[in-house]
Scaffold this active site. Sequence first.
Site, mmCIF file in Angstrom:
data_model
loop_
_atom_site.group_PDB
_atom_site.id
_atom_site.type_symbol
_atom_site.label_atom_id
_atom_site.label_comp_id
_atom_site.label_asym_id
_atom_site.label_seq_id
_atom_site.Cartn_x
_atom_site.Cartn_y
_atom_site.Cartn_z
ATOM 1 N N GLU A 111 28.103 33.878 -75.647
ATOM 2 C CA GLU A 111 28.425 33.943 -74.228
ATOM 3 C C GLU A 111 28.969 32.562 -73.886
ATOM 4 O O GLU A 111 28.236 31.660 -73.478
ATOM 5 C CB GLU A 111 27.202 34.261 -73.371
ATOM 6 C CG GLU A 111 27.584 34.450 -71.901
ATOM 7 C CD GLU A 111 26.576 33.905 -70.898
ATOM 8 O OE1 GLU A 111 26.650 34.286 -69.721
ATOM 9 O OE2 GLU A 111 25.733 33.070 -71.283
ATOM 10 N N ASP A 115 23.034 33.105 -75.265
ATOM 11 C CA ASP A 115 23.187 32.837 -73.846
ATOM 12 C C ASP A 115 23.660 31.396 -73.632
ATOM 13 O O ASP A 115 23.149 30.461 -74.259
ATOM 14 C CB ASP A 115 21.837 33.051 -73.156
ATOM 15 C CG ASP A 115 21.919 32.948 -71.652
ATOM 16 O OD1 ASP A 115 22.629 33.753 -71.041
ATOM 17 O OD2 ASP A 115 21.263 32.042 -71.087
#
Length: 553
Positions: free
Chosen positions: A283, A224
């Site tokens: 990401e 993330d």
Amino acid sequence: MTQELTTSLPTEPVRPSKGPGWWRDAVIYQVYVRSFADSDGDGIGDLRGVRERLPHLAGLGVDAVWLTPFYASPQADGGYDVADYRTVDPLFGTLGDADDLVRTAHELGLKVIVDVVPNHSSDQHPWFREALADRPGGAARTRYHFRGGRGAHGELPPNDWESVFGGPAWTRTTDPDGTPGEWYLHLFAPEQPDLNWDSPEVRAEFDSVLRFWLDLGVDGFRIDVAHGMVKAAGLPDIGRTEQAKLIGSQVLPFFDQDGVHEIHRSWRRLLDSYPGDRIGVAEAWAPTSERLALYVRPDELHQAFNFQFLKCPWDAAAMREVIDESLAATRSVGAPTTWVLSNHDVVRHTTRYADGGPERGLARARAAALLTLALPGSSYLYQGEELGLPEVTDLPDELRQDPAFFRTSPDGEDGQNGQDGFRDGCRVPLPWTRSGESYGFGPGGSWLPQPDDWSGLSVEAQTGDLGSTLELYRGALALRRELPGLGDGPMSWLEAPAGVLALSRPGLVCTLNTLGEEVELPVPGRALLSSAPLSYGAGTVRIPPDSCAWWAI
């Protein structure tokens, strides 16, 4: 009484799992755990629910499952505010449930990728509690970004950075004696303080966290905010007050800093030390395809999400340009490209494409699915897109839980600021059955209400209906696994009229009509699959508007 879908779990593999290099052309299915399947009746999806529905994913034909965070968390941002990276939140089950899920997935021939959230922790993490109790400059505060404020009394934030969720990226603390204290940085919600990756403790801790889950058997990590872990030295001003965006045309002092690549190289070495081709997926939001490709150099991560493609409008020329740029960038470093249309942070593409109404949105979404599955590299599917689910746009404000919805923008207006503030609409729980409590999501309702007309979109309703979106996905994924020319490998463009894309893969041609009217073309080959019914003339085929077809050659 509608018959429930079976949740019996086979003891033998459904099909062989892919071998070395599996990730280069894998189809990976994103499970938003909270909204996938609920086993205990509390209205919230959990790990046991995911495990019970794994046969659906194996039967769909995907290669791997990516699970959103299920760690101990106050749930200020749907689990992306982690209080303990080695514990399963009771909301989602137990560590034993996680272990059972991984084992069952492997029995079914599915890989398992889990989220790791290294840019920030929860404000309830023991480290942050220690930091608040520590003095300015104390050792506990070096794990985060604490700074004194500007102004005569430190009453102004340390710099002009804005949060991705809207409002200042800084929150002021209160000292033990009740007086105003230092400020701490949070690029997202105030409950998500940013970790300081200049701290050796932070780096060592995350090495340990990765090893914990690798030892349990997971096959990789989705990282993330992989582009945000390193901030520019001195935390300089941007020079303007503007809400931070995850993707833009310029490099910002808190995103896509070159220092992140040293971290990802160290993680690649760690992943390579384990057997079984474990992977890291970034990401990473970068201003260009070339910058994004840096994250997947041979000694860094294996994949990075291609958000330029996700953001591309429904336009043949724009699509071709993004596809060409994406392929050129990743090929320059020997990596595969990824293709993604939706995820838990954006409006579902069925709705994004619906500028001519919901029927047109669904037609385009079905066509886009065939296009992406025909492109070289790896594809990501977001849960429910195989059902053609639209965005739920009419949720009452009082039921929303997206923290961005409740943030206040610099001009003082509430809602619709920050990261859109409307991410709940793509997170509504899935419909599994035609009827019953929450359409089979679980025995006790669902944490967000499902639309009344979702019965016909359920897995049960679409199974066996050859014209359904579910069966279209099943057919496409079966062909992708069967045809050697799909997945990773070469691709070339073919001559086509304006508004039409025609691409060639070994043994296959894919034709996409983005226009609002049918197009007549010479028959490219033997029809394999199409998102809408085709009709034929003398040596020609009429491709319907907003549709895509695959042809064997």
